[in-house]
Structures are given as structure tokens and as C-alpha cells.
Motif scaffolding. Structure first.
Motif, PDB file in Angstrom:
ATOM      1  N   VAL A  20       0.848  -1.194   0.000  1.00  0.00           N
ATOM      2  CA  VAL A  20       0.000   0.000   0.000  1.00  0.00           C
ATOM      3  C   VAL A  20       0.889   1.252   0.000  1.00  0.00           C
ATOM      4  O   VAL A  20       0.612   2.214  -0.713  1.00  0.00           O
ATOM      5  N   GLU A  40      -3.603   5.565   8.090  1.00  0.00           N
ATOM      6  CA  GLU A  40      -5.059   5.767   8.101  1.00  0.00           C
ATOM      7  C   GLU A  40      -5.772   4.590   7.426  1.00  0.00           C
ATOM      8  O   GLU A  40      -6.822   4.136   7.889  1.00  0.00           O
ATOM      9  N   THR A  41      -5.200   4.082   6.353  1.00  0.00           N
ATOM     10  CA  THR A  41      -5.796   2.941   5.649  1.00  0.00           C
ATOM     11  C   THR A  41      -5.827   1.704   6.543  1.00  0.00           C
ATOM     12  O   THR A  41      -6.848   1.012   6.640  1.00  0.00           O
ATOM     13  N   ARG A  44      -8.439   2.089   9.279  1.00  0.00           N
ATOM     14  CA  ARG A  44      -9.813   1.875   8.784  1.00  0.00           C
ATOM     15  C   ARG A  44     -10.093   0.387   8.556  1.00  0.00           C
ATOM     16  O   ARG A  44     -11.202  -0.084   8.828  1.00  0.00           O
ATOM     17  N   MET A  63      -8.070  -2.013   0.465  1.00  0.00           N
ATOM     18  CA  MET A  63      -7.103  -1.081   1.043  1.00  0.00           C
ATOM     19  C   MET A  63      -6.533  -0.141  -0.028  1.00  0.00           C
ATOM     20  O   MET A  63      -6.335   1.054   0.230  1.00  0.00           O
ATOM     21  N   VAL A  66      -9.203   2.460  -0.603  1.00  0.00           N
ATOM     22  CA  VAL A  66      -9.244   3.420   0.503  1.00  0.00           C
ATOM     23  C   VAL A  66      -8.056   4.367   0.413  1.00  0.00           C
ATOM     24  O   VAL A  66      -8.205   5.587   0.577  1.00  0.00           O
ATOM     25  N   ALA A  67      -6.874   3.844   0.165  1.00  0.00           N
ATOM     26  CA  ALA A  67      -5.677   4.679   0.067  1.00  0.00           C
ATOM     27  C   ALA A  67      -5.810   5.682  -1.073  1.00  0.00           C
ATOM     28  O   ALA A  67      -5.483   6.869  -0.912  1.00  0.00           O
ATOM     29  N   LEU A  70      -8.149   8.401  -0.021  1.00  0.00           N
ATOM     30  CA  LEU A  70      -7.504   9.311   0.932  1.00  0.00           C
ATOM     31  C   LEU A  70      -6.573  10.289   0.213  1.00  0.00           C
ATOM     32  O   LEU A  70      -6.520  11.474   0.552  1.00  0.00           O
TER      33      LEU A  70
END
Length: 168
Positions: A20, A40-41, A44, A63, A66-67, A70
């Protein structure tokens, strides 16, 4: 329970943090910012029990999504739009001299309305910082005349400034 959560978070980090992080760096080019996005990922994912129970492939895909979101959110944020990265810290700010410049122009304009004799004593005494005796010597007039001209010159200057909107 705490040990189990710690173990889950450690396993999550070990399995997914590096890929990631590389993905975020490829999107942004910012290594320090990538650390924040990865943190943060992972947080979450850890907080979402449903995601944690999915197979590892779909978890990593989630993930990455989400990344990416963000990174997009950060790029759109007001903080990002107003911050500029600079190589050197700028010098300390200084006050704007615009008001002083306009005041000086206003006084200069008001001085131009005075008679040459009155203007000469004002400039010598106030702007030149000279005493009455020094002004008298410089202008070649008696000290009493300097005092009288200063008195009337200040009155005339005050009136000229009031006509230009300067109030006391």
C-alpha cells in the motif's frame, strides 16, 4: 482481547503496509505523506471487522481503494490548496507601508499649499529636527520670526489637512 487486537493489527501491517505504501508513493511521490495514508488505511481496515474477515486479495484491493480515496481527498482539501512547499523558510513578514506612503503624500500635498516662508520653517524645524535658534540661523531670520511663522504655519497646515479629510 487487547492482545488479539494487537496481533490482528500486526498481521495486517505485515501483510499489506509495504504494498500500500509503494502504491501511495507511486500516486503522490511523497514518502512522508504516504506513511500517513498507510496508517489511516490500516486503521480503517482494522476498525472494519467485515473487511478483516474477507480473503486477503479482496482486503488488499479494498485497502488500495481506501488509500486512493484518501490521496484524492487530501489533494482536494483546502489545506492542500493553500499550502506551498518551499525550499527555504521565508523571511519574517513586515508591515505594509502603504498607509505611511499615503500619509506622506497627503502631508506633502498639504505642505505645498503653504507659503514658501511657512513651508521653510516647518521643513527645517520639524523634518530637519532643528531648534528655533538653528532654524533662525539657517534661514537668516530672527528667532522670534521663526516662532511666529511656525505658529501660523502649523495652523495653516492643520487647516489644509482638514480640507483633505484628515480629522483630529
Amino acid at each position: 482481547m487487547v492482545r488479539e487486537d494487537h496481533a490482528r493489527l500486526t498481521a495486517l501491517y505485515d501483510a499489506h503496509a509495504a504494498p500500500v505504501w509503494r502504491y501511495v508513493v507511486s500516486l503522490t511521490g511523497d514518502h512522508a505523506g504516504a506513511d500517513d495514508v498507510v496508517q489511516e488505511t490500516l486503521l480503517r481496515a482494522w476498525r472494519s471487522p467485515r473487511i478483516m474477515n474477507d480473503d486477503p486479495g479482496s482486503l488488499r484491493s479494498w485497502m488500495f481503494t481506501v488509500a486512493r480515496n484518501l490521496v484524492i481527498d487530501e489533494a482536494r482539501s483546502a489545506r492542500r490548496r493553500h499550502e506551498l512547499a518551499v525550499d527555504e523558510v521565508p523571511d519574517a513578514g513586515r508591515d505594509d507601508d502603504t498607509d505611511a506612503m499615503f500619509d506622506a503624500l497627503l502631508v506633502e500635498e498639504a505642505l505645498s499649499t503653504l507659503t514658501p516662508d511657512h513651508r521653510a520653517v516647518i521643513v527645517s524645524a520639524y523634518y530637519g529636527g532643528r531648534s528655533v535658534a538653528q532654524t533662525a540661523e539657517e534661514l537668516g531670520i530672527p528667532a522670534g520670526t521663526v516662532k511666529s511663522r511656525l505658529h501660523y504655519a502649523v495652523r495653516a497646515l492643520r487647516l489644509a489637512l482638514q480640507e483633505r479629510g484628515v480629522t483630529r
